[in-house]
Design an enzyme around this catalytic site. Structure first.
Site, PDB file in Angstrom:
ATOM      1  N   HIS A 299       0.821  -1.214   0.000  1.00  0.00           N
ATOM      2  CA  HIS A 299       0.000   0.000   0.000  1.00  0.00           C
ATOM      3  C   HIS A 299       0.857   1.267   0.000  1.00  0.00           C
ATOM      4  O   HIS A 299       0.580   2.228  -0.715  1.00  0.00           O
ATOM      5  CB  HIS A 299      -0.928  -0.033   1.222  1.00  0.00           C
ATOM      6  CG  HIS A 299      -1.695   1.226   1.442  1.00  0.00           C
ATOM      7  ND1 HIS A 299      -1.324   2.158   2.385  1.00  0.00           N
ATOM      8  CD2 HIS A 299      -2.791   1.730   0.829  1.00  0.00           C
ATOM      9  CE1 HIS A 299      -2.176   3.170   2.350  1.00  0.00           C
ATOM     10  NE2 HIS A 299      -3.069   2.940   1.412  1.00  0.00           N
TER      11      HIS A 299
ATOM     12  N   GLU B 260       2.220   1.823  -3.375  1.00  0.00           N
ATOM     13  CA  GLU B 260       1.167   2.375  -4.243  1.00  0.00           C
ATOM     14  C   GLU B 260       1.120   3.909  -4.123  1.00  0.00           C
ATOM     15  O   GLU B 260       1.062   4.625  -5.114  1.00  0.00           O
ATOM     16  CB  GLU B 260      -0.183   1.759  -3.855  1.00  0.00           C
ATOM     17  CG  GLU B 260      -1.390   2.354  -4.541  1.00  0.00           C
ATOM     18  CD  GLU B 260      -2.466   2.786  -3.561  1.00  0.00           C
ATOM     19  OE1 GLU B 260      -2.727   3.997  -3.472  1.00  0.00           O
ATOM     20  OE2 GLU B 260      -3.049   1.915  -2.868  1.00  0.00           O
ATOM     21  N   HIS B 261       1.180   4.415  -2.869  1.00  0.00           N
ATOM     22  CA  HIS B 261       1.184   5.863  -2.690  1.00  0.00           C
ATOM     23  C   HIS B 261       2.404   6.503  -3.345  1.00  0.00           C
ATOM     24  O   HIS B 261       2.308   7.542  -3.989  1.00  0.00           O
ATOM     25  CB  HIS B 261       1.216   6.205  -1.193  1.00  0.00           C
ATOM     26  CG  HIS B 261      -0.138   6.255  -0.555  1.00  0.00           C
ATOM     27  ND1 HIS B 261      -0.582   7.352   0.134  1.00  0.00           N
ATOM     28  CD2 HIS B 261      -1.137   5.338  -0.486  1.00  0.00           C
ATOM     29  CE1 HIS B 261      -1.796   7.121   0.609  1.00  0.00           C
ATOM     30  NE2 HIS B 261      -2.155   5.909   0.247  1.00  0.00           N
TER      31      HIS B 261
ATOM     32  N   GLU C  38      -4.651   8.119   7.111  1.00  0.00           N
ATOM     33  CA  GLU C  38      -5.517   7.149   6.434  1.00  0.00           C
ATOM     34  C   GLU C  38      -5.852   5.996   7.393  1.00  0.00           C
ATOM     35  O   GLU C  38      -7.007   5.572   7.509  1.00  0.00           O
ATOM     36  CB  GLU C  38      -4.812   6.617   5.171  1.00  0.00           C
ATOM     37  CG  GLU C  38      -5.711   5.710   4.341  1.00  0.00           C
ATOM     38  CD  GLU C  38      -5.041   5.250   3.037  1.00  0.00           C
ATOM     39  OE1 GLU C  38      -3.866   5.600   2.796  1.00  0.00           O
ATOM     40  OE2 GLU C  38      -5.708   4.524   2.271  1.00  0.00           O
TER      41      GLU C  38
END
Lengths: 431, 435
Positions: free
Chosen positions: B71, B74-75, B146
């Protein structure tokens, strides 16, 4: 974009067809408008819930569902949405195109179910079925109390409630638990009959349909004994210049603080300058390239989400973000600086062009979903620009200048700062 | 002919497929009449791939990484030497995004104009990593927020508590974004290592849809591959610890700021590896079965609803991944203990009374209609197509696989999967002192 073929019947009913073969389904959407009132909001919200529980021909949830399953899982929904200071009862039916189920005529069969749900509810002693009303009152009460479960939406809704506490718009779309309590099955049915008789009714059909045939079919199907003296709903209140900014704070046991700012834009969808406002919102916080995302998230790393959005009919802009409670002041300062920058015309050529293309992109894809097509044309009806096509809006967006954006910014005023914070931290807080 | 055309009669759709030299698999699904163009670029690398064996210049090595790397990567892949690729998508009016699931990571955009420019941007940024210590540190603040946002989300929390109850070791039990603590251990070097292992063309696929010519799309992919060379694919094996058949814990509870309790119930499947049509058939037959037991036209829904034990949000489904699978059901409820008991009774009753042929036929019809309805959405088609491609099945065969399911398949699932000893629950309660 697919253009609207509309007919207005003398009984305050509009039939709107959007013929297209690009979708695999046909969608029928029925909207019945009511003014948003503190006294009647819960009643209005209770109606779709009770109506979809059963009809004369399909008296239980199960009977209704079996019939829908037979039609290849036709989707039937009934809910209430809030648009400006109106509550809109929305019923929809979506069936697959007959080419996937030859010989069935799913649209006609589906329409007869939709007609039953709206026009022939299950009755008992001159009112709705008592058990259904009682059960749906309980379910709706839990739904209203359940707003707090989703903290992102809760914070936005609470900001609106504080900001518009003396206005219709401050009423939650499902009303309140207190107003729900005294509702009776007889009273509710009388109320329904009254609005079904005279309030504005609009029916949309999107799909591969024959125009003349469908007009007649819809007219015959949705004949609810409508009155020729239609009810006219009051206009929405948009203009407001707050005397001072209110700061509201609420404590709940949460991990993340939610900072929400409510602005009065003094402009709404029915105004010729609405697109300038849409542009303003885009520059400020409608996109990842916008000032809020770039500065609060990308530069300062204070938030994962931060955005601004418009309630187009009321002319309210909300800025929402999720932050550490201790970062309250820093985040608020950065947000206010961005608003100020737009006001002063500190907008780069790139920001202007990126926003322009982003808005045009969003307008162009409206026609790619049956639901967004209906939503778009319904907004047009409410905002008094019923047949305007997206192509016309796009042409106007092409011509918007920085000066136009700055001009709308001048009438935008901060009204309320609402902060949802955790119960156990000392730092930050509203003043 | 370069293209292999996969045509499906039930859906009345066709997809063009090819593998450009040295590149990832490419699917083009032309859809006339749509303004929107939607493209996704996915790698078969998700949050569960946090331990693996790779080949480092001839040496095999086992790596175990902190949770949340896929994740985080991905950012960070959106960064490049000039800053952030978001700005360039904005210049072409596109709306870019990305998401990380348990099993894969997907980069995407939708646009109406400048398709060639946007698509080339997507291809290039996904194939060009640029990580710095500074930008990694900056992202930690964003991802922390997040994670905190999800910590305040009762559905998400209840869901993960249930996964932890179902699985003792399988990494599906860990949060996709990791934890505030685990992401603090992520470095630039870890990101590069994972990038070069998993972002290899052999492990990736592209799906493009909209009013487009397949040949034009292929040319853009070939152009983006020009001058790129890839070392051999060095992933040897993904390491998933051996998971017990039995559930890890029968019940977990937690308290959160909610107005009403939330029940999540899960049944753990027992396979350790399953792919292809068999996996999709298992999902569909289980979901048909669940629909027959718990759906609105079934024998249980109305009573549960009228007693206030469930509301409209009550839902159920089967998750079918190659290395794990489970049934999930539940929702908000006034009385989670009683609802739990009643759901188990409903399953027992079904076992006793058997499944009705008439209801089975209707459920198949309904599912067929639902699949067709969802084919209005380009996003749905693209995302599902690649997710199923990674599970080694052609998603466009879904209606044919559905057609072949018999009531016997459902009976088998009823008696081998919906077993009391294979289930666990999680309950989210409102906080004792106040909401």
């Amino acid at each position: 974009m697919i253009s609207l073929k509309s007919k207005r019947l003398p009984v305050n009913t509009g039939i709107h067809l959007l013929p297209t073969s690009k979708f695999k389904t046909t969608l029928v959407s029925v909207s019945l408008q009511q003014v948003l009132n503190r006294e009647s909001a819960a009643q209005t919200a209770l109606l779709p819930a009770v109506l979809k529980r059963g009809t004369k021909q399909y008296p239980t949830l199960r009977d209704l569902e079996i019939r829908l399953e037979e039609l290849y899982g036709a989707t039937l929904t009934a809910d209430v949405v809030k648009r400006g200071e109106r509550q809109i009862l929305t019923f929809s039916l979506e069936v697959i195109n007959d080419k996937f189920a030859p010989g069935e005529n799913l649209l006609q069969q589906g329409l007869s179910i939709l007609k039953e749900v709206i026009g022939t509810p299950l009755l008992e002693n001159g009112g709705f079925h008592k058990d259904y009303v009682r059960q749906e009152k309980e379910q709706l009460a839990r739904e209203i109390q359940g707003l707090v479960n989703d903290k992102v939406n809760y914070a936005l809704e609470r900001c609106v409630q504080e900001m518009c506490s003396g206005e219709r718009f401050g009423v939650y779309k499902y009303g309140s638990v207190e107003e729900l309590q005294p509702i009776t099955s007889g009273g509710l049915y009388d109320y329904y009959r009254e609005i079904l008789r005279g309030n504005p009714l609009d029916i949309f059909v999107v799909g591969e349909v024959d125009i003349e045939e469908t007009f007649s079919l819809i007219r015959e199907t949705f004949d609810f004994g409508r009155s020729s003296e239609p009810v006219k709903l009051p206009p929405v209140r948009v203009e407001c210049v707050p005397e001072r900014v209110s700061y509201e704070e609420e404590k709940l046991p949460v991990n993340q603080g939610k900072l929400t700012l409510g602005y009065r834009t003094n402009l709404s969808y029915s105004d010729g300058k609405y697109l300038d406002l849409l542009f303003y919102n885009g520059v400020l916080g409608g996109f990842p390239h916008s000032k809020l995302f770039q500065n609060v998230r990308e530069k300062a790393s204070l938030a994962y989400y931060v955005f601004s959005r418009l309630e187009k009919h009321k002319g309210i802009q909300l800025i929402g973000s999720g932050i550490e409670v201790k970062d309250y002041r820093q985040a608020l300062d950065i947000i206010l600086q961005q608003v100020d920058a737009v006001k002063k015309g500190q907008i780069s050529r790139e920001e202007m062009e990126n926003t322009r293309r982003g808005i045009i992109n969003r307008l162009k894809i409206i026609g790619d979903s049956p639901y967004s097509l209906v939503g778009y044309y319904l907004d047009g009806l409410i905002g008094g620009r019923p047949e305007e096509r997206t192509e016309e809006l796009i042409q106007k967006v092409e011509r918007i200048t920085k000066d136009d954006v700055v001009a709308v910014a001048e009438n935008i005023h901060l009204d309320t700062v609402y902060f949802l914070r955790s119960t156990d931290e000392e730092e930050g807080g509203a003043n | 002919m370069r293209w292999q055309i996969k045509e499906n009669e039930s859906l009345k759709e066709k997809v063009f497929y090819t593998v450009p030299d040295g590149g990832p698999a490419l699917f083009v699904f032309p859809r006339q009449g749509y303004n929107k163009k939607y493209a996704i670029f996915s790698t078969r690398y998700g949050s569960i791939d946090h331990a693996f064996r790779w080949n480092d210049r001839g040496q095999e090595e086992e790596i175990v990484l902190p949770d949340g790397v896929a994740h985080f990567l991905e950012h960070k892949l959106f960064d490049d030497e000039e800053g952030n690729v978001f700005d360039r998508f904005a210049y072409y009016g596109a709306s870019p995004n990305a998401f990380t699931s348990f099993t894969h990571t997907t980069y995407l955009f939708s646009c109406t104009d400048f398709f060639a420019e946007n698509f080339s941007l997507l291809l290039n940024f996904v194939q060009t990593p640029y990580f710095s210590e500074e930008s990694v540190a900056k992202e930690q603040g964003i991802i922390q927020q997040e994670i905190r946002m999800y910590q305040d989300n009762p559905q998400w929390r209840g869901y993960f508590e249930l996964l932890k109850a179902l699985y003792a070791r399988h990494p599906v039990r860990n949060d996709i974004a990791g934890s505030v603590e685990s992401i603090s251990k992520i470095t630039k070097d870890i990101l590069y290592k994972c990038y070069y292992t998993f972002y290899h063309p052999r492990n990736m696929a592209i799906f493009v849809t909209g009013d487009l010519e397949p040949d034009d799309v292929l040319k853009l992919v070939e152009k983006s591959l020009t001058g790129r060379s890839f070392p051999p694919f060095n992933l040897v094996q993904r390491l998933y610890p051996e998971e017990e058949t039995a559930v890890n814990q029968r019940e977990v509870t937690l308290e959160l700021s909610v107005s009403q309790p939330l029940l999540n119930m899960g049944f753990k499947d027992t396979y350790s590896h399953l792919t292809g049509r068999e996996l999709l058939a298992r999902k569909l037959s289980t979901e048909l079965l669940l629909e027959m037991i718990f759906g609105q036209s079934g024998p249980n829904y109305t009573a549960l609803y009228e007693e206030g034990l469930i509301d409209e949000q009550f839902s159920f489904g089967f998750t079918a991944e190659c290395s794990y699978g489970h049934t999930l059901l539940g929702g908000r409820t006034e009385n989670p203990e009683k609802l739990h008991e009643r759901l188990l009774i409903a399953i027992d009753e079904t076992k006793k009374n058997g499944l009705a042929t008439e209801s089975f036929g209707r459920q198949k019809r309904k599912m067929r209609g639902e699949v067709l309805k969802s084919f209005n959405s380009l996003e749905f088609i693209a995302n599902n197509y690649l997710a199923h491609y990674f599970r080694e099945v052609d998603f466009f065969e879904i209606l044919d696989i559905l057609e072949n399911i018999s009531i016997k398949d459902l009976e088998k699932r009823l008696h081998t999967h919906l077993l009391e000893e294979q289930h666990a629950i999680s309950i989210v309660y409102p906080l004792k002192n106040g909401r």
